[in-house]
Design a protein around this motif. Structure first.
Motif, mmCIF file in Angstrom:
data_model
loop_
_atom_site.group_PDB
_atom_site.id
_atom_site.type_symbol
_atom_site.label_atom_id
_atom_site.label_comp_id
_atom_site.label_asym_id
_atom_site.label_seq_id
_atom_site.Cartn_x
_atom_site.Cartn_y
_atom_site.Cartn_z
ATOM 1 N N THR A 566 0.826 -1.208 0.000
ATOM 2 C CA THR A 566 0.000 0.000 0.000
ATOM 3 C C THR A 566 0.859 1.256 0.000
ATOM 4 O O THR A 566 0.590 2.213 -0.745
ATOM 5 N N ALA A 567 1.895 1.220 0.807
ATOM 6 C CA ALA A 567 2.789 2.400 0.880
ATOM 7 C C ALA A 567 3.408 2.696 -0.489
ATOM 8 O O ALA A 567 3.416 3.842 -0.950
ATOM 9 N N LYS A 569 2.261 1.837 -3.344
ATOM 10 C CA LYS A 569 1.204 2.368 -4.221
ATOM 11 C C LYS A 569 0.984 3.861 -3.993
ATOM 12 O O LYS A 569 0.875 4.652 -4.961
ATOM 13 N N GLN A 570 0.901 4.254 -2.695
ATOM 14 C CA GLN A 570 0.638 5.668 -2.396
ATOM 15 C C GLN A 570 1.750 6.574 -2.920
ATOM 16 O O GLN A 570 1.476 7.612 -3.559
ATOM 17 N N TYR A 571 2.966 6.191 -2.644
ATOM 18 C CA TYR A 571 4.082 7.093 -2.990
ATOM 19 C C TYR A 571 4.317 7.181 -4.490
ATOM 20 O O TYR A 571 4.622 8.232 -5.028
ATOM 21 N N SER A 573 1.973 6.821 -6.605
ATOM 22 C CA SER A 573 0.855 7.666 -7.063
ATOM 23 C C SER A 573 1.140 9.140 -6.838
ATOM 24 O O SER A 573 0.860 9.988 -7.691
ATOM 25 N N LEU A 574 1.668 9.424 -5.660
ATOM 26 C CA LEU A 574 1.999 10.829 -5.381
ATOM 27 C C LEU A 574 2.927 11.397 -6.446
ATOM 28 O O LEU A 574 2.715 12.502 -6.960
ATOM 29 N N GLU A 577 1.144 11.734 -9.692
ATOM 30 C CA GLU A 577 0.141 12.803 -9.682
ATOM 31 C C GLU A 577 0.767 14.175 -9.474
ATOM 32 O O GLU A 577 0.070 15.171 -9.351
ATOM 33 N N TYR A 595 4.285 0.928 -10.701
ATOM 34 C CA TYR A 595 2.930 0.944 -10.142
ATOM 35 C C TYR A 595 2.163 -0.311 -10.527
ATOM 36 O O TYR A 595 1.554 -0.962 -9.683
ATOM 37 N N ILE B 15 4.359 6.477 7.534
ATOM 38 C CA ILE B 15 4.533 6.800 6.109
ATOM 39 C C ILE B 15 3.188 6.925 5.405
ATOM 40 O O ILE B 15 3.014 7.714 4.466
ATOM 41 N N LEU B 16 2.233 6.148 5.866
ATOM 42 C CA LEU B 16 0.896 6.271 5.269
ATOM 43 C C LEU B 16 0.208 7.533 5.785
ATOM 44 O O LEU B 16 -0.442 8.268 5.034
ATOM 45 N N VAL B 19 1.158 10.464 3.823
ATOM 46 C CA VAL B 19 0.512 10.588 2.512
ATOM 47 C C VAL B 19 -0.875 11.172 2.655
ATOM 48 O O VAL B 19 -1.244 12.119 1.927
ATOM 49 N N ASN B 85 -6.393 -2.525 5.973
ATOM 50 C CA ASN B 85 -5.999 -3.553 5.014
ATOM 51 C C ASN B 85 -6.592 -4.916 5.374
ATOM 52 O O ASN B 85 -6.207 -5.931 4.809
ATOM 53 N N SER B 107 -5.441 -0.836 0.408
ATOM 54 C CA SER B 107 -4.559 -1.190 -0.717
ATOM 55 C C SER B 107 -5.224 -1.009 -2.081
ATOM 56 O O SER B 107 -4.585 -1.104 -3.119
ATOM 57 N N PRO B 111 -3.958 7.856 -3.601
ATOM 58 C CA PRO B 111 -4.246 9.120 -2.920
ATOM 59 C C PRO B 111 -5.413 9.877 -3.554
ATOM 60 O O PRO B 111 -6.251 10.414 -2.860
#
Lengths: 773, 124
Positions: A566-567, A569-571, A573-574, A577, A595, B15-16, B19, B85, B107, B111
């Protein structure tokens, strides 16, 4: 009275004769005149005739004819002699037997008589005058007296008691001071030791004779009242039983004394009394009852123990009120038994119930034995009584306990047996007989130890010696033994037995063993089953534990695995984006690749976790009433782009717009998505996928049919398995984890439905989801 | 002048957290963060946010416990979104029963997806 006539009687002729005649007639004597040699009766006076029992017709007859019965008695001879010699004969109390005239009976008489010769003028004897007096009475009475006296004397001398007749001598004041022996018998002499006492006085013979004896005799002589006493004579140093009576009338001073030397008896009595005393002393010390009956069966003595027991005193004992303390039935019985015994002079015994003074009813064992005087006469009965209540209670308790034991052991389902010190069976209950297969009699009849009959071989077939047997070992070990052994039936079959053996101790020694046995064949079987069950349960528990661990793992893993992904994916994406600034196209490309790769990873993780969840025990469907048609239509909408891309067509055939079923919408959607996806994936472009929903009575069918590559027969088996992907022409191009159809099957089956597959390689496949409604 | 809407993020992974904070504060929301359920409860009481993003797996006190300890009626204007999750259906329904409005798998969200979700939920 004898009349003596003088020899010279001068008689003037007729006058004299007449005078004599009348004299003779009146004389109180019997007179008869005989004439001639033949002694013919010339004259007989009435008295004579009366005496001889004749009438006057004897006149003129000779004696011989008149008294034929007299012939043999010698009188004729006497008459002849007197006639011949001229000498008179005088008979004194001469017996003669005369018969009455015509009577025939002879009467004995006694006569005093004279045969007087009568002389004629010449002086010659020519006749005899008989002159007789009947002295029969005198003689007889004298004889009687003499007889009596003889008898008396005989008695006198033969009695074993001393007898004497004494005459009391009084002084001037009429006080008795002495006495003289008139008569004594032989026994008197012996008993008193006084010989030839007759005529002598006691003072002469026995100077130290006690006065009181003389006074006693004197009293009897004076009063005439007889006395009977037992007394001790100091003079003779003996005990006498004396009976004194007066002889003769009031004026007589004579008394008769009958006495017996009872010294021995007295001593015997003393001895008896002493022995009785000793008996009483012992009896009173005895710790049980002692009692005595007299010879008539009357209670005359009871010892202290008895008196205390009954709560009476010695006086009241003989009154016998206390007999009511004896149980009525028992009293009747004992009276009967004792009477019989006494009649037969035998011992007797009986158990009877007696109420003790404290009110407690006790059982008493009574015994009586006859007791005799030295001379063999019955003295009475001596007996004892023992309180056997405790013994009886113990016996009763034992009986009851034995009965209870019998009851229990007979009905027990557990086998009970007892072996004695010789190792042989002394007792076996029915249950044991059943288990062992032999009867008690069979076991007891055999001379072998029981072990050798039923426990002789070990399971492996080898001999099992008696000395090794733990059950037998209890006899020497003195301790209980419990365990399991293998016994053998007479037919040779072996069977398992659980036993408990305990020693039987009597007086500190082991006399046997009591053994409880149970045929545990079934038990063992059950035990094996149980073991299996236990291990199965353990296994199951293990599995459950594993399952739980697995579920926990899944929960943890879903978090742990997903977090880093998940982390990422987020980063990424950041970056993509533009949150960190504009990204150059080249970088953007790399980012996209990263990704997508991460997305794939996330998907794999999701798939794996889903599968694990589906597999887990606790997985539950969330069922609601839902319209299947809605789901299908939604899927078609969502996948339209996919179909369009492959130039494929989807056709939906439904009878109703609304088909409600109790389903978990999310899961069913997943199922249908998988099937629709597969239909598209495994069909060439330009083909059509047909979806139809058919509502039946008990179920509803959702059918997805494609015109794709189809699945081979072998493939159809495996296609629903986890991670299986069938090799076919399109498999290389298809992505997937090989889990889709596995999920379809699991979920449909969880709904209680089934998945059907029909397929022809090269032609296509038709999947049918049948759900119950 | 509208007071900015507040969002409480209860999440132990920093870290999450970063974000979410970044993208949401850029949108103009006031962001508060808590690292576990206990901190979350305290901040909730203090701030009365308009939205709570609630993780489940956290130390000290997890998301389920925290939700259990919230009297939902006391927060009529607060939306609770479980942002976790955990893909377990049972937990999902439990959380919804406890008062959560939505259950979202972290997951599956970029963002941008998060921003859309928040905007949608708060009525933009």
């Amino acid at each position: 009275m004898s009349m003596r006539n003088s020899n010279n009687i001068i008689m003037p002729a007729e006058d004299e004769r007449d005078r004599l005649h009348s004299l003779f007639m009146q004389t109180p004597a019997a007179i008869a005149i005989l004439r001639g040699e033949d002694h013919v009766f010339e004259f007989a006076n009435p008295l004579y005739l009366q005496l001889v029992g004749r009438t006057d017709n004897i006149i003129g007859k000779p004696v011989r004819d008149s008294f034929p019965e007299v012939i043999k008695q010698g009188f004729l001879e006497l008459l002849d002699r007197v006639y011949a010699t001229g000498e008179a004969y005088i008979g004194n109390e001469t017996p003669i037997e005369l018969g009455n005239d015509g009577d025939g009976k002879l009467i004995k008489k006694y006569l005093n008589f004279v045969y007087q010769p009568i002389r004629n003028i010449n002086g010659h004897v020519d006749g005899i005058m008989v002159h007789a007096i009947d002295v029969t009475d005198q003689v007889l009475s004298r004889q009687m007296i003499e007889e009596g006296r003889e008898q008396y004397l005989t008695l006198f001398n033969s009695i074993d008691q001393g007898f004497s007749v004494i005459e009391i001598l009084f002084d001037k004041k009429n006080k008795p001071i002495d006495y003289r022996f008139l008569e004594t018998n032989a026994v008197f002499e012996i008993q008193s030791g006084l010989k030839n006492a007759t005529g002598k006085s006691i003072r002469e013979l026995v100077p130290n004779y006690e006065k009181r004896w003389v006074e006693m005799y004197g009293r009897v002589a004076l009063t005439g009242e007889s006395i009977r006493i037992e007394d001790w004579s100091e003079a003779f140093r003996r005990w006498y039983d004396v009976y004194v009576t007066r002889v003769g009338g009031p004026s007589s001073r004579k008394v008769s004394v009958l006495f017996t030397d009872i010294t021995q008896r007295k001593h015997a009595e003393e001895a008896l009394k002493e022995s009785e005393e000793r008996f009483r002393i012992m009896a009173d010390a005895a710790p049980n009852m002692v009692w005595a009956l007299d010879s008539k069966g009357k209670l005359k003595y009871a010892n202290n123990y008895t008196l205390e027991f009954l709560g009476v005193n010695a006086k009241d004992f003989t009154k016998q009120h206390w007999l009511s303390a004896i149980h009525q039935m028992d009293l009747k019985k004992i009276k009967r038994i004792a009477s019989k015994a006494m009649r037969n002079k035998e011992s007797f015994s009986q158990e009877l119930r007696v109420t003790r003074r404290d009110g407690d009813c006790r059982w008493v064992f009574v015994q009586g034995t006859p007791s005799y005087y030295p001379n063999g006469e019955l003295y009475g009965y001596i007996g004892s009584g023992i309180d056997i209540t405790e013994r009886r209670r113990a016996e009763q308790a034992l009986r009851e306990s034995q009965a209870r034991f019998r009851d229990v052991s007979d009905n027990a389902t557990t086998g009970l047996l007892i072996i004695g010190s010789r190792l042989r069976c002394t007792f076996m209950n029915p249950a044991a007989e059943g288990i062992l297969g032999i009867t008690k009699e069979e076991a007891q009849r055999s001379s072998k130890p029981l072990h050798d009959l039923i426990h002789h071989t070990k399971p492996d077939g080898s001999r099992y010696p008696v000395k090794d047997c733990p059950i037998v070992g209890v006899l020497s070990d003195k301790s209980k033994s419990t365990g399991e052994e293998t016994f053998i039936r007479p037919d040779g079959t072996k069977y398992p037995v659980a036993y408990t053996a305990s020693p039987i101790v009597t007086d500190g020694k082991i006399t046997g063993t009591v053994i409880e046995i149970r045929d545990i064949t079934d038990e063992k079987q059950a035990r094996i089953e149980q073991q299996r069950l236990v291990s199965m349960t353990e296994q199951r528990n293990e599995l459950l534990k594993l399952n739980k661990a697995k579920d926990e793992f899944i929960a943890l893993a879903s978090h742990q695995l997903r977090t880093p992904a998940t982390a990422v994916k987020q980063y990424i994406s950041l970056l993509m984006e533009g949150y960190a600034g504009t990204v150059p196209v080249e970088q953007l490309q790399y980012l996209r690749t990263a990704y997508e790769s991460n997305e794939r990873e996330i998907k794999i993780i999701n798939d794996l976790l889903k599968t694990a969840q589906l597999d887990s025990e606790g997985y539950k469907l969330h069922k609601v009433q839902f319209n299947i048609v809605d789901i299908v239509q939604e899927i078609i909408r969502e996948y339209q782009p996919v179909f369009d891309l492959k130039k494929q067509k989807v056709v939906l055939r439904i009878d109703e717009e609304t088909v409600i079923a109790l389903i978990d919408p999310k899961e069913i959607k997943l199922v249908l998505i998988n099937l629709v996806e597969n239909a598209s994936k495994y069909s060439h472009p330009g083909t059509t996928v047909k979806i139809s929903i058919q509502q039946k009575e008990q179920c509803l069918d959702i059918v997805i049919a494609d015109k794709g590559v189809g699945i081979s027969r072998d493939g159809m088996q495996k296609v629903f398995e986890k991670f299986t992907r069938i090799d076919n022409e399109l498999s290389d191009t298809v992505t997937g984890t090989g889990l889709g159809l596995y999920w379809v099957k699991q979920i449909v089956e969880l709904h209680g439905g089934i998945v059907k597959l029909a397929s022809t390689p090269g032609k296509g496949s038709t999947f049918t989801v049948r759900l119950p409604i | 002048m509208n007071k900015p809407q507040t969002i409480l993020i209860v999440e132990d992974e920093i870290i999450l957290q970063d974000v979410y904070k970044l993208v949401l504060s850029t949108q103009g929301y006031e962001i508060h963060t808590a690292n576990n359920g206990v901190e979350g409860l305290n901040l909730l009481k203090k701030v009365h946010p308009d939205l709570v993003l609630l993780d489940i797996f956290m130390p000290v006190m997890d998301g389920k416990e925290m939700l259990k300890n919230i009297e939902i009626p006391d927060y009529p204007n607060t939306k609770f979104i479980v942002y976790s999750n955990l893909s377990d259906r049972n937990t999902e329904s439990e959380m919804l029963d406890l008062g959560a409005h939505k259950f979202v798998l972290k997951s599956s969200m970029t963002p941008k997806d998060l921003v859309n979700l928040v905007t949608e939920t708060l009525g933009g």
